[in-house]
Every structure is written in structure tokens, then in C-alpha cells.
Design an enzyme around this catalytic site. Sequence first.
Site, PDB file in Angstrom:
ATOM      1  N   TYR A   1      -4.369  -1.121   4.025  1.00 41.74           N
ATOM      2  CA  TYR A   1      -4.027  -2.623   3.559  1.00 41.74           C
ATOM      3  C   TYR A   1      -4.650  -2.950   2.189  1.00 41.74           C
ATOM      4  CZ  TYR A   1      -7.965  -4.556   6.243  1.00 41.74           C
ATOM      5  OH  TYR A   1      -9.050  -4.874   6.935  1.00 41.74           O
ATOM      6  N   GLU A   2      -3.999  -3.888   1.746  1.00 38.00           N
ATOM      7  CA  GLU A   2      -4.239  -4.470   0.533  1.00 38.00           C
ATOM      8  C   GLU A   2      -4.068  -3.496  -0.667  1.00 38.00           C
ATOM      9  OE1 GLU A   2      -4.461  -7.421   0.224  1.00 38.00           O
ATOM     10  OE2 GLU A   2      -5.344  -7.876   2.344  1.00 38.00           O
ATOM     11  N   GLY A   3      -2.923  -2.529  -0.574  1.00 32.85           N
ATOM     12  CA  GLY A   3      -2.459  -1.591  -1.627  1.00 32.85           C
ATOM     13  C   GLY A   3      -3.133  -0.366  -0.954  1.00 32.85           C
TER      14      GLY A   3
END
Lengths: 591, 591
Positions: free
Chosen positions: A434-436
Amino acid sequence: MPIYTAPVADMQFILHEVLKVTSTGIPGYDELEPDFTAAVLEEAGKLARDVLAPLNRVGDAQGCRLENGVVRTPEGFAEAFHQLKEGGWTALDCDPAYGGQGLPYLMQTAVGEIFVSANMAFNMYQGLTHGAYSAIHAHGSEEQKRIYLPKMVTCDWTGTMNLTEPHAGTDLGMMRTKAEPQDDGSYRITGQKIFISAGDHDMAENIIHLVLAKAPGGGEGTKGVSLFIVPKVLVNEDGSLGEHNAVSVGKIEEKMGIHGNATCVMNYDGAKGFLLGELHKGMRAMFTMMNEARLGVGLQGYAVAEAAYQNALAYAKDRLQGRSLSGQGTTDGPADPLIVHPDIRRNLMEQKSFIEGARALTFWGAQMIDRAAKLDDAKAEGLISLLTPVIKGFQTDKGFECTVAAQQVFGGHGYIEEWGMSQFARDARIAMIYEGANGIQALDLVGRKLAADGGKHALAFFHLIRHFLLENAENERLRGFTGPLKQASKDVQKAAMFFADKGLKNPDEALAGSYDFMTMMGHLCLGYMWAEMAKAAMEALDAGRGDRDMLEAKIATGRFYMARQLPATALHLARIESGAEPVMGLPAEAF
Amino acid sequence: MPIYTAPVADMQFILHEVLKVTSTGIPGYDELEPDFTAAVLEEAGKLARDVLAPLNRVGDAQGCRLENGVVRTPEGFAEAFHQLKEGGWTALDCDPAYGGQGLPYLMQTAVGEIFVSANMAFNMYQGLTHGAYSAIHAHGSEEQKRIYLPKMVTCDWTGTMNLTEPHAGTDLGMMRTKAEPQDDGSYRITGQKIFISAGDHDMAENIIHLVLAKAPGGGEGTKGVSLFIVPKVLVNEDGSLGEHNAVSVGKIEEKMGIHGNATCVMNYDGAKGFLLGELHKGMRAMFTMMNEARLGVGLQGYAVAEAAYQNALAYAKDRLQGRSLSGQGTTDGPADPLIVHPDIRRNLMEQKSFIEGARALTFWGAQMIDRAAKLDDAKAEGLISLLTPVIKGFQTDKGFECTVAAQQVFGGHGYIEEWGMSQFARDARIAMIYEGANGIQALDLVGRKLAADGGKHALAFFHLIRHFLLENAENERLRGFTGPLKQASKDVQKAAMFFADKGLKNPDEALAGSYDFMTMMGHLCLGYMWAEMAKAAMEALDAGRGDRDMLEAKIATGRFYMARQLPATALHLARIESGAEPVMGLPAEAF
């Protein structure tokens, strides 16, 4: 039941011997006297040990349930959240104008590590709120700040980030959620968002969703995207809660881990939203949250590893299996503790040397953020911008590997849920995604950050290391640190040169090596941190400051990193220099 | 729902172009004509695709339940097990004297891969039975063979291995389960065993437990251990089933994965047991099972990775996100499929090049076993004995890494259980632990196998590679393979020399590098396999045999392995040569 004790002594060493916080001249750092920071960290450690850590397995086993449209958190979460709020822990570095305590981001980071180690899923409720707080604080109107921030500082209202849609993950330009302007200046938000952490729960009066959507006239791709504040419950003029907004939870995802946090499908059915920041410039506002979130996720990487490591270490000292072959056995019984065996020791040293290095890097990064914010230090801002993808990508990769290694120490028991080691690995796994996803971090590093502003920030980073090497060139005792650091720094610079040389003609030459570059940068950062820590430990030893055993352990742990881990940069360089052909040589259709 | 298709073309390539099975002169191999092996593999592939793979998620979601003392397997398992038996798949390489089909172990291995890929947890029921079959076949009396083997060949009765106790995992010498001799020649078995895979279930009439226990007079440690046949239901003289033995299931463990297989705590409360093999020499008989099991687990490592890879590949071709930066985009839409992106390609190539290399190594190893058994070939026996810990340890480490990499391709969806990618990682995780945790494999390799028989087997292995290099020294087209192979071989031999040189004086000098040595040996084995495969592919291309695209893909995949993966041997050598000090320098009590 897994144990957890906050590593206060190590944090104190980093704050006061390595970063020497009180003599940095950063506004607010003068208050960070050792007694004060120790008191804060010890207090956080108590809450973590006594309240949050015991709920970690509970959260994993029970998960969140959707009941009549409302998410129910696991038993004990609401009471623990209440204690977190009562202790003022949600407001540490928030703006005093809105009820925050105004401490440096560095302190928020140190305390954050403790809470994440104790219970990652639980801590996400406040972590996401803090990100939403920051976005509103940076981009909101005065009125928006007045309405939302005081409630978010206390976590009476929590926050979320809504980016992803079923068909648009990384590629936000394909987003379909739409925002239609209304006569009253608000927007009508319609669409579906997925993977919304803390999307709903029963621990706050209201939830402030920050939602990316496309308003008319914004053009194609991410350019047309704007950011909106969409409260779960609408707020009246006087600040009281009004009617329920047209926001609902579609379902809770069943995930591999972080079961204690509700990952929701959120449906916006003509919900009332309020533009945050400028129209069609939502990505910029979103990045305020996202950069903070990426550092927070990088912290999760090593913080969960720390918790796993503490348990692996305890087990390795306690469990009797096999005899030491070199006669270092410590018992008279039929077997020695696992820790006498060299391969167990290797495993533990890999975890310990990564975790302590990553902690130093994360704290150093937090200091850069404080520098940038409080001294308007452009160099610090450039450095943290360069290293954010490294902290996120490298630390979550290695952090996950450490949880797997910690699980391995337990043998078969590591695979049984009851022992809690599986949960650490399952929880840590999400941080790589997550978050890229980490591949995107590598792309961000090589495709954007490395050459940003004419490569200025990368040069500044290499200069930092060169400066350290020059300053310590005559230091014989540091030879075991400066030698490998110099070599690793050369390797990384050669890789950067390779990209500069070949990448312009064919971007694939750089992109095929991007992941290796992120990883070698991570090693270089940790190598640099270990050199700084070894130096600081030697100075403290010379001066007779601090705990001798702990300082000597610090140096021994650093030696392991320099001898066994840092040389990985040579392998990554070799891979990068093999170029794009081995990677792209097989055509997509031939797979 | 994850997909699975048996990789028959790749298996056929290994069998017929690389191993050239029909011209090996190994008894039974003359029957392995391409049409025959293809028919067997295709048929196994159908069962795997249509019956076993669809039950994989079901098994994970439902798990096994203990109901009134009996384990209930997930819905559909019993019917699938029936189909497996009906198809004769449980008896492939078993002795025709007991109803087996007498095919080579190699064929059993290839078919086994297909079943494991489709449903690892399900396949363990028959896998453990096969191990118990082998132990009884090798060490049982004629009567024992007559009673048990025909039923185990058909899996009407299944088998288990009972080694571990709560306080004695790796260290079997501390075992407490006792065997008291009875007047009728049987033994009374009392004790508790844990982690018993397929310990109980509802798919067979009887379960034949092989149990390690201590009989009087056996002395200390593992020397005093004997192996016993302990049937769940006692067998009458005439072969019919008699009364229930004093064997019961204490509980089913809740595990991280392989939920479809019941991992039981087994209680033996004065159960009737029958000595298998010689008294006090149970470890020897157990190793018959364990060596087979270790190769089987090494196979699981890459077989689960294969299933994960197939799904990651399909997703990478299907999912549209982002634009190719080098203009290799293949769609007119707003985004290209993931597979155009170099870092996704790197990820897929890492998986593909490992899996195909590991398949070749595993098949090659199976051929060594057939050679040893059917030609009494001591060299082949020595080689497979040397490489068993490598196949087990390296392949399960890298196989797990591949499942994590495959999960990563899915981004956030990889973390959601519904997509099935989490299960592959959770299932694959156990393979690094059971049948001797991988640290124990490394210890076995460096502490025992490497120097066994004066180092003869290690020398034979290095000779094999040297022979290949000499034979192909003039082959320009193979240069990209022979160059890296030569370097890797040098690295591994230098590491072995380091151990020989330093390890005698201080075993820790060798043991601290054991894990690195296992890993570099694994790379060398796969590098060697890739060189052999590239050569075979080139020869087939020259001769106009086979599918051109597939053969060219084989060479391209090999080039990736040689350029990007094999150079890891240099890093492992550097770590090993840094010696024991960095690993052991920090005293146990200073952790």
C-alpha cells in the site's frame, strides 16, 4: 502471547548520541532533553505494552465485522482508542492552534514506532487521521481548518484517504469517481473507492473522508483530479453533527493480515463533498498525505520487524535444542539454547542490524522533515524527498523479510497462529503494497527523484557520505566502517551513472534496474547510519557516557551490517549493469 | 479464482531434450517415450485443473475440523481423493509386487509437481502415505509389507510420520515417547507427538502412523530411538480391520496456511505398536522417509511458486495500468498491460527463471534417485545425498520469495484472500520450516554432506560442472552461459575451501556461513541446469525439433538467470569469507 517492550535505550541513543537533537538549532528541539524524551517514550511504552500489544492477537483473530452498515472493531479496541486519546497521544506534533502539542515530527515518529510495533492494525486508525489532518492543515481554508482540525487532533473524528478504484490502482488517471458542482458551492460525489483503511468503525463520532474525484473541465488523466472533504456525518454551522451523508460501506475485505483494521469498499452515492485546495490540483494536496503516509509505512516496515525480533530473541534464549559445536554451550542440560547456534545468531543479527539501522534512518528522515518545515531548509527537503521511496520500499521489503526470519527461529511453532509470529509476517506484508507498491517506489526513485532539480538532491546525499568519509579518513578504529561505506557509495554512484548514460536513450535501461537501485540505496543509507552510529558509540565510550555494554553491542551489530549486508551493493550494481536486455529480451507474448 | 494449467511442454522439454530419458539406460526409462509421458502428464493436468485446483481455495477457507474426535476434511476433498485413487495416481512408482505401477520415481516427481501446484494441502495426504510406504518397503518384514503395503499403495490406508514432540523439534534425542515391549512381541507406545500432517481425516479406512519412540536399553540421544508402526485401527490376521488402537487426536493446529491438511497433536495412550526395522536404529529407517520427504518439500517450493506465477502472469497481461515509457505499449486504450513495465517484467522473469531451473534440478535429482536404485550407481546416490539439503532449503526459500513476488504483481488485490495469491504465500511458507527447517538443511550440507566420504560427492558435483565447461569451451553461442557458470563454480569452491581451511579449527567459521553456502550452491545448481537447458534448446533449434518460440523463450529466460541471479554467488562468498567474527562477535547475553 507475544511480548513487546519499547526500545527506549536505543531510541535515546539515536536521539542524543547520533542526532544530538538539542544542539541542532531546529526550533522546538531544544526542549528534547534526554529526561524529557525518555519520559515520553517510557510512557508510550507502557501504553503499548499494557494496552495495545495484548490486543494485537485479539484484533487478528476477531477482525472487523460489518453489522447493519456499521463496522464493529474487535473487542477492546474502542476502550484502547479512548485511552490513546485521553493520553493526548493523537496530538503530539499537531498545531497548537488546533489543540495539538506542537512537538517535533521526530517525537511523533519515535512514539509512532512504539505504537506500530505493539499493534499495527490498531495504530492505523490514528495514523490515517494524522495524514488527513496534515492535508487539511496544508491545503484547507481557514473555515475548513476551524471545523475539522480540532476534532481530528483529538481523534474524536478520524480520517481516511480515498484514492483507489477497482480498475484504477496506481494509475489514478483512469479514475471514474465524479464530482458535480452544486449551487451552494459544494460538490456531489458519486463513485466507488476500494481498499479504504479505517474506512468505517465504531470508535469515533465522525469520519472525514478525503476523496479524489473528477470535476468537470479538468482534462485527461491525473490533471483533472480534485480532492474533496466528504464527512461521514455532515457538520452543521455551529460544529454540531447533522445528517448522515450519502456515504456507505459496501463491504469489508478479507485480507491476509491487519485484520484489526477495517479495509472497506466505500460507496459515494451523491454524497456532499467540499473542495480541499485548488480545483483540478487534487494530486498535489493528496501528495501531502501520501508522502507522510509513505514515511509512515516505511516505519511500519521496521516497527513490525522489531516486535517480531523481540519474540524471536526471547525464544532463541529460552528454547533448548541441540548442542553448541564450538563448546560455547551455556547449560548443563541435554541441550543448549538456540542462540548458541551460529546460523540462529546470523538470523538474529540480520534482523537486529536491519532494525536498528532503519530506526536511525527513519529518525534522521524525521529530522530532515522538521528541518525543512521549521528552518525552511531546502537541502533537507530535497534529501527527504529523494529518500522517501527508499525508506518506504527498502524498509518494508527488509522488514517483511525480518518477520519471516523471526518466524523461522520458532521452527514449526512459527507457523501456528497461536504463537503470533505468523501475524507479524502477514501484517508486515501489506506495507510492501500500500501507499504505492514497492515497484512504484523504485520507479519514483529512478524515474523522478534521482534526476530531480538537475540531480541536486542525489549529489547532496552522496556528498553527505563523502564528507563523513573525509572527516574520518584518519580514524583507524572506524576503518571497518569507512572502508565498506566507501565501496558501497562507489557502487551506487556507478549505478546512477549507468542510468544517466543509458537511460536517456532507452528508459528501459534505467527502469529494468530500478528495483535493484532502490535496494542498494537502502543498503547505502543503512551503511551510512551504521557508520554514524559506530562513531557516536565510540565517542560515548571514550567519554564514559551511557551504558558500556549497550554501546559495545551497537558497534558489534554495526560490524555485522558492514561485513555481511552492505556488500550486497556490488550484486545490485552487477545486475543493473547487465542492462535491459536480460529483462526485456523475452517478448511479452512469448511468456 | 486462481487458474492452473500443467506445464506439460516444459516438462517434456526437460525429460526429452535435457535429460534425454530414453537413452539413459536406466531400467524402466526405455518406456518413457515422449507420447507416453505427454499422455500421463496431460491426464494428471486434467485432474489437477478440473478437480484439485478448484478445491484449493475451498480447503483454505474451510480448513479441517475436529468433530467428536474425528477430523473432517473440507467439502469436496473426499470425493477428489476418491478420484485420485480411482485414477491410479497414488501408485505410480510403487512396487508392482504390492499393486504399484512400477514407473520410475522421475514420473512420480513430474506428476507430483502437477498435483502440488494445484492443491498442496490436499496432495500431502498421499505424499505422506508414500513416505510411509517407502519406509515400510525398505525396512519392514515380509509380513508387514504384505499387511500394509497393498492398502497404502491404493491410499485405502494413508500414512503419517511422527517425530516432533512439544519440547523436541529438531533435537530428536530429547524425545520422551516411550515404547514398552509386550509379551506378544508388540510394544506399548505412550507419548504425545505434535505437528502430525494428515494425522487424522475422513478419507481413508485406516491410518498407519510411523512413530519414533524410545524402547528400553537404547542409550542416550537419538541412538536410543526406534521406529514403530502404529495403526489407527488394528489389523486382524486375515487383513480385516479390528479394534481401534489407543491413538487419538488432541487437537488440530490453527496454522498460517495449508489449512486443507489437518496438522494434529497425536496422543498415544498405551497404543499397540510394531517395531519397524531394527531396535534402536529407528533414525535410519526414519531417514528413508525423511530424505524422500525433503525432496518432496523442495518440489513443493517451486510447485506452489509455479501456480502463483501462472496467476501473476495472467494478471500482468490482463490488468491495464500506466503507459509504457519506452513506447512498447500494446493497446490503444488509456493504459498498457502491466507486463510492458520493466519492473513487472523483472519480477516475472525472476519467478520464471527460478521455477524452470528448479524444475530441471528436481527432475535431474529424481533421475539420480532412479539411477541409484536401479543401477546401484553410488555416484548418483552420493550426488543426490549432497544436493538433498540444497533442493529442500534453496528451493523452498526461493519458492516462497516467488509467491511473495507473484502476490506483489496484483498490488492491493494480492493482499485480499479472495484473489488466492495470499494463500500461495501462506502455503509456501511451511515448506521452509517442516522436514528440517532450512537452517538445519544448511547445517546438514556444510556440517555433514560437504565433507562426507572425504568430500567425494562434492568433488563429483564440481567435476560435473567442469566437465560441461570443458566440453563446451569452444561453443561461442553458449558463452553467456559458460562464463557466469565458471565464475559461480569458482566462488562456490572458494567457499568450500574456506570451510575446509578454517572450519576444522573453529566449527563456527563454517557454520556462520552455512546458510550462505546452501544458497550459493542452489544458485550454482540452477546455473548449471540453465546452461544444460540452453545447450539442449540450441541443439533442438538447430535440428528443427520442437516449438521454436518455446525454445527461444527458454534461452532468453536462461540468459536472465545467468546475468541477474547467478552473480549472487559472489555476495555469498564475501559473506562467508568475512568469517565467524561478525556473526558471533556479539555475546549471547549482550543481545
